[in-house]
Design a protein around this motif. Structure first.
Motif, short mmCIF file in Angstrom:
data_model
loop_
_atom_site.label_atom_id
_atom_site.label_comp_id
_atom_site.label_asym_id
_atom_site.label_seq_id
_atom_site.Cartn_x
_atom_site.Cartn_y
_atom_site.Cartn_z
N UNK A 38 0.81 -1.21 0.00
CA UNK A 38 0.00 0.00 0.00
C UNK A 38 0.85 1.27 0.00
N UNK A 39 2.13 1.13 0.19
CA UNK A 39 3.03 2.28 0.21
C UNK A 39 3.93 2.35 -1.03
N UNK A 40 3.76 1.39 -1.92
CA UNK A 40 4.57 1.33 -3.14
C UNK A 40 3.69 1.56 -4.36
N UNK A 41 4.34 1.91 -5.46
CA UNK A 41 3.63 2.06 -6.72
C UNK A 41 3.20 0.67 -7.19
N UNK A 42 1.94 0.54 -7.54
CA UNK A 42 1.43 -0.76 -7.96
C UNK A 42 1.86 -1.06 -9.39
N UNK A 43 2.44 -2.24 -9.55
CA UNK A 43 2.83 -2.70 -10.88
C UNK A 43 2.28 -4.11 -11.09
N UNK A 44 2.33 -4.56 -12.33
CA UNK A 44 1.86 -5.92 -12.62
C UNK A 44 2.76 -6.95 -11.94
N UNK A 45 4.06 -6.66 -11.86
CA UNK A 45 4.98 -7.59 -11.22
C UNK A 45 4.71 -7.69 -9.72
N UNK A 46 4.45 -6.56 -9.10
CA UNK A 46 4.13 -6.56 -7.66
C UNK A 46 2.80 -7.27 -7.42
N UNK A 47 1.85 -7.03 -8.28
CA UNK A 47 0.54 -7.68 -8.16
C UNK A 47 0.68 -9.19 -8.28
N UNK A 48 1.52 -9.65 -9.20
CA UNK A 48 1.74 -11.09 -9.37
C UNK A 48 2.36 -11.68 -8.11
N UNK A 49 3.35 -10.98 -7.56
CA UNK A 49 4.02 -11.45 -6.34
C UNK A 49 3.03 -11.56 -5.18
N UNK A 50 2.23 -10.55 -4.98
CA UNK A 50 1.28 -10.57 -3.85
C UNK A 50 0.20 -11.62 -4.07
N UNK A 51 -0.21 -11.81 -5.32
CA UNK A 51 -1.20 -12.84 -5.61
C UNK A 51 -0.63 -14.23 -5.32
N UNK A 52 0.59 -14.48 -5.74
CA UNK A 52 1.23 -15.77 -5.48
C UNK A 52 1.45 -16.01 -3.99
N UNK A 112 9.93 -8.29 -9.02
CA UNK A 112 9.17 -7.06 -8.82
C UNK A 112 10.04 -5.95 -8.21
N UNK A 113 11.01 -6.31 -7.41
CA UNK A 113 11.90 -5.31 -6.82
C UNK A 113 12.95 -4.85 -7.82
N UNK A 114 13.59 -5.79 -8.48
CA UNK A 114 14.74 -5.45 -9.31
C UNK A 114 14.38 -5.06 -10.74
N UNK A 115 13.25 -5.52 -11.24
CA UNK A 115 12.85 -5.15 -12.61
C UNK A 115 11.64 -4.24 -12.64
N UNK A 116 10.92 -4.16 -11.51
CA UNK A 116 9.72 -3.36 -11.48
C UNK A 116 10.02 -1.91 -11.25
#
Length: 154
Positions: A69-83, A150-154
């Motif tokens: 909730x404190x980071x910019x939402x990206x597709x990579x971050x969304x995938x990580x949190x979903x997994x 998500x950290x290194x490429x997002x």
């Protein structure tokens, strides 16, 4: 809950606890399933390791949701949190199966007179332990990889 200490998010620390304890619990499940001597050697230690892994998963996911909730939402971050939401059932399975397997071998096997029941549990128990162990290993690797990407490429 505020998942930071002195302005630094606790998620990386809790994730490291999870990425160590979950595979150790999974490997313990596989070892006690496949190697009878390990059952005596690990004894109640295997379920304790499973409990540490089980407790670490909600801590890591809760701190991750706080950080999300404190980071910019990206597709990579969304995938990580979903997994990441898929790890808790595997950790529950590993802990419960390790506890039941320990209890069965510690208390039931010396007292059970039905050899059919003993044989059935001797086949089904290890299959379930190995399946849960391998499943949780795969899950933690996939989640960790998605988080790193998500950290290194997002």
């Amino acid at each position: 809950m505020d998942w930071q200490y002195d302005g630094i998010p606790l998620h990386p620390l809790l994730v490291h606890l999870t990425t160590v304890s979950v595979p150790v619990a999974a490997l313990s499940a596989i070892v006690v399933a496949a190697w009878p001597a390990a059952r005596r050697w690990l004894a109640v230690g295997a379920p304790v390791i499973g409990l540490v892994a089980l407790v670490s998963v909600p801590l890591a996911t809760s701190s991750g949701e706080w950080l999300e909730h404190r980071e910019r939402e990206t597709a990579l971050l969304e995938r990580h949190t979903h997994l990441a939401d898929g790890l808790l059932p595997w950790s529950i399975a590993v802990f419960v199966l390790l506890t039941l397997w320990w209890g069965w071998n510690r208390f039931a096997v010396p007292r059970v007179t039905s050899s059919g029941l003993v044989r059935a549990v001797a086949v089904v128990g290890p299959v379930l332990l190995v399946t849960a162990g391998i499943g949780s290993l795969i899950e933690v690797v996939v989640i960790g990889h998605a988080g790193a990407v998500s950290v290194w490429k997002g």
